[in-house]
Design a protein around this motif. Structure first.
Motif, PDB file in Angstrom:
ATOM      1  N   THR A  36       4.336  17.055   1.111  1.00  0.00           N
ATOM      2  CA  THR A  36       4.248  15.820   1.893  1.00  0.00           C
ATOM      3  C   THR A  36       3.443  14.768   1.142  1.00  0.00           C
ATOM      4  N   ARG A  37       2.309  15.160   0.582  1.00  0.00           N
ATOM      5  CA  ARG A  37       1.505  14.193  -0.160  1.00  0.00           C
ATOM      6  C   ARG A  37       2.250  13.673  -1.367  1.00  0.00           C
ATOM      7  N   LEU A  38       2.986  14.541  -2.059  1.00  0.00           N
ATOM      8  CA  LEU A  38       3.748  14.102  -3.216  1.00  0.00           C
ATOM      9  C   LEU A  38       4.815  13.094  -2.798  1.00  0.00           C
ATOM     10  N   ARG A  39       5.518  13.362  -1.705  1.00  0.00           N
ATOM     11  CA  ARG A  39       6.541  12.421  -1.222  1.00  0.00           C
ATOM     12  C   ARG A  39       5.918  11.094  -0.795  1.00  0.00           C
ATOM     13  N   VAL A  40       4.802  11.166  -0.087  1.00  0.00           N
ATOM     14  CA  VAL A  40       4.112   9.953   0.353  1.00  0.00           C
ATOM     15  C   VAL A  40       3.690   9.139  -0.858  1.00  0.00           C
ATOM     16  N   LEU A  41       3.081   9.785  -1.831  1.00  0.00           N
ATOM     17  CA  LEU A  41       2.623   9.066  -3.012  1.00  0.00           C
ATOM     18  C   LEU A  41       3.789   8.489  -3.794  1.00  0.00           C
ATOM     19  N   LEU A  69      -2.987  10.727   3.805  1.00  0.00           N
ATOM     20  CA  LEU A  69      -3.416   9.476   3.180  1.00  0.00           C
ATOM     21  C   LEU A  69      -4.923   9.452   2.964  1.00  0.00           C
ATOM     22  N   ALA A  70      -5.669   9.971   3.901  1.00  0.00           N
ATOM     23  CA  ALA A  70      -7.126  10.022   3.751  1.00  0.00           C
ATOM     24  C   ALA A  70      -7.501  10.865   2.534  1.00  0.00           C
ATOM     25  N   LYS A  71      -6.827  11.979   2.343  1.00  0.00           N
ATOM     26  CA  LYS A  71      -7.108  12.834   1.188  1.00  0.00           C
ATOM     27  C   LYS A  71      -6.720  12.141  -0.113  1.00  0.00           C
ATOM     28  N   LEU A  72      -5.578  11.459  -0.114  1.00  0.00           N
ATOM     29  CA  LEU A  72      -5.137  10.738  -1.307  1.00  0.00           C
ATOM     30  C   LEU A  72      -6.091   9.595  -1.646  1.00  0.00           C
ATOM     31  N   ARG A  73      -6.611   8.940  -0.624  1.00  0.00           N
ATOM     32  CA  ARG A  73      -7.609   7.883  -0.846  1.00  0.00           C
ATOM     33  C   ARG A  73      -8.884   8.466  -1.424  1.00  0.00           C
ATOM     34  N   LEU A  74      -9.324   9.577  -0.882  1.00  0.00           N
ATOM     35  CA  LEU A  74     -10.540  10.232  -1.350  1.00  0.00           C
ATOM     36  C   LEU A  74     -10.414  10.643  -2.818  1.00  0.00           C
ATOM     37  N   ALA A  75      -9.218  11.039  -3.220  1.00  0.00           N
ATOM     38  CA  ALA A  75      -8.968  11.434  -4.609  1.00  0.00           C
ATOM     39  C   ALA A  75      -8.773  10.227  -5.519  1.00  0.00           C
ATOM     40  N   GLY A  76      -8.758   9.023  -4.960  1.00  0.00           N
ATOM     41  CA  GLY A  76      -8.602   7.816  -5.753  1.00  0.00           C
ATOM     42  C   GLY A  76      -7.175   7.516  -6.160  1.00  0.00           C
ATOM     43  N   LEU A  77      -6.208   8.125  -5.486  1.00  0.00           N
ATOM     44  CA  LEU A  77      -4.802   7.931  -5.826  1.00  0.00           C
ATOM     45  C   LEU A  77      -4.148   6.811  -5.037  1.00  0.00           C
ATOM     46  N   VAL A  78      -4.766   6.412  -3.928  1.00  0.00           N
ATOM     47  CA  VAL A  78      -4.174   5.429  -3.016  1.00  0.00           C
ATOM     48  C   VAL A  78      -5.227   4.378  -2.679  1.00  0.00           C
ATOM     49  N   SER A  79      -4.778   3.147  -2.595  1.00  0.00           N
ATOM     50  CA  SER A  79      -5.651   2.072  -2.119  1.00  0.00           C
ATOM     51  C   SER A  79      -5.080   1.539  -0.812  1.00  0.00           C
ATOM     52  N   THR A  80      -5.902   0.819  -0.091  1.00  0.00           N
ATOM     53  CA  THR A  80      -5.481   0.289   1.198  1.00  0.00           C
ATOM     54  C   THR A  80      -5.927  -1.158   1.337  1.00  0.00           C
ATOM     55  N   ARG A  81      -5.184  -1.902   2.140  1.00  0.00           N
ATOM     56  CA  ARG A  81      -5.585  -3.251   2.493  1.00  0.00           C
ATOM     57  C   ARG A  81      -5.176  -3.500   3.937  1.00  0.00           C
ATOM     58  N   ARG A  82      -5.886  -4.380   4.591  1.00  0.00           N
ATOM     59  CA  ARG A  82      -5.603  -4.711   5.986  1.00  0.00           C
ATOM     60  C   ARG A  82      -4.631  -5.871   6.055  1.00  0.00           C
ATOM     61  N   ASP A  83      -3.698  -5.771   6.985  1.00  0.00           N
ATOM     62  CA  ASP A  83      -2.779  -6.855   7.303  1.00  0.00           C
ATOM     63  C   ASP A  83      -2.798  -6.981   8.820  1.00  0.00           C
ATOM     64  N   GLY A  84      -3.707  -7.795   9.323  1.00  0.00           N
ATOM     65  CA  GLY A  84      -3.906  -7.858  10.763  1.00  0.00           C
ATOM     66  C   GLY A  84      -4.501  -6.551  11.249  1.00  0.00           C
ATOM     67  N   ARG A  85      -3.816  -5.924  12.179  1.00  0.00           N
ATOM     68  CA  ARG A  85      -4.294  -4.641  12.716  1.00  0.00           C
ATOM     69  C   ARG A  85      -3.797  -3.441  11.921  1.00  0.00           C
ATOM     70  N   ARG A  86      -2.845  -3.673  11.032  1.00  0.00           N
ATOM     71  CA  ARG A  86      -2.269  -2.570  10.258  1.00  0.00           C
ATOM     72  C   ARG A  86      -3.002  -2.348   8.947  1.00  0.00           C
ATOM     73  N   ALA A  87      -3.060  -1.105   8.539  1.00  0.00           N
ATOM     74  CA  ALA A  87      -3.536  -0.753   7.202  1.00  0.00           C
ATOM     75  C   ALA A  87      -2.300  -0.469   6.353  1.00  0.00           C
ATOM     76  N   LEU A  88      -2.238  -1.108   5.203  1.00  0.00           N
ATOM     77  CA  LEU A  88      -1.129  -0.890   4.285  1.00  0.00           C
ATOM     78  C   LEU A  88      -1.643  -0.108   3.080  1.00  0.00           C
ATOM     79  N   TYR A  89      -0.863   0.869   2.665  1.00  0.00           N
ATOM     80  CA  TYR A  89      -1.247   1.766   1.580  1.00  0.00           C
ATOM     81  C   TYR A  89      -0.334   1.555   0.392  1.00  0.00           C
ATOM     82  N   ARG A  90      -0.892   1.782  -0.803  1.00  0.00           N
ATOM     83  CA  ARG A  90      -0.137   1.654  -2.045  1.00  0.00           C
ATOM     84  C   ARG A  90      -0.763   2.591  -3.082  1.00  0.00           C
ATOM     85  N   ALA A  91       0.073   3.087  -3.989  1.00  0.00           N
ATOM     86  CA  ALA A  91      -0.448   3.902  -5.092  1.00  0.00           C
ATOM     87  C   ALA A  91      -1.407   3.042  -5.911  1.00  0.00           C
TER      88      ALA A  91
END
Length: 117
Positions: A36-41, A69-91
């Motif tokens: 699942t993490r591999l597919r998400v990433l 996503l929390a684990k991927l963020r902790l590992a430094g593989l994913v970043s996040t940004r806010r768009d209003g109330r939503r959090a958007l994730y990207r490699a």
């Protein structure tokens, strides 16, 4: 032999990396050892997604994707940004995209019997 195959000129493979680098790399690979993490990433390498959209794309419950996503963020593989109330994730950067792309290409060579290059 391809020019890029002569890695002795770009990386010193005879010297071991520092212990903290090895330990962090092991953690990164551990994060990628879940389907699942591999597919998400993989999806995050191509675009930004919110949790709900990612959950729908990978066919997994939203809370589970959120934890991945929390684990991927902790590992430094994913970043996040806010768009209003939503959090958007990207490699996170080109290194992550290349790492994942190379892993999938190596598997493709293994599964199809295509010669290494």
């Amino acid at each position: 032999m391809y020019a890029r195959d002569d890695v002795a000129t770009t990386t010193n493979w005879q010297e071991l990396p520092a212990t903290d680098h090895v330990n962090t790399a092991v953690d990164v690979f551990r994060m990628l050892a879940d389907g699942t993490r591999l597919r998400v990433l993989w999806l995050l390498c191509g675009a930004e997604y919110d949790v709900t959209t990612l959950a729908a794309e990978v066919g997994t419950a939203r809370p589970a994707v959120s934890q991945h996503l929390a684990k991927l963020r902790l590992a430094g593989l994913v970043s996040t940004r806010r768009d209003g109330r939503r959090a958007l994730y990207r490699a996170r950067g080109g290194h992550v995209r290349r790492l994942l792309g190379e892993a999938i290409q190596a598997v493709d060579h293994h599964l199809t019997g295509a010669p290494d290059h």
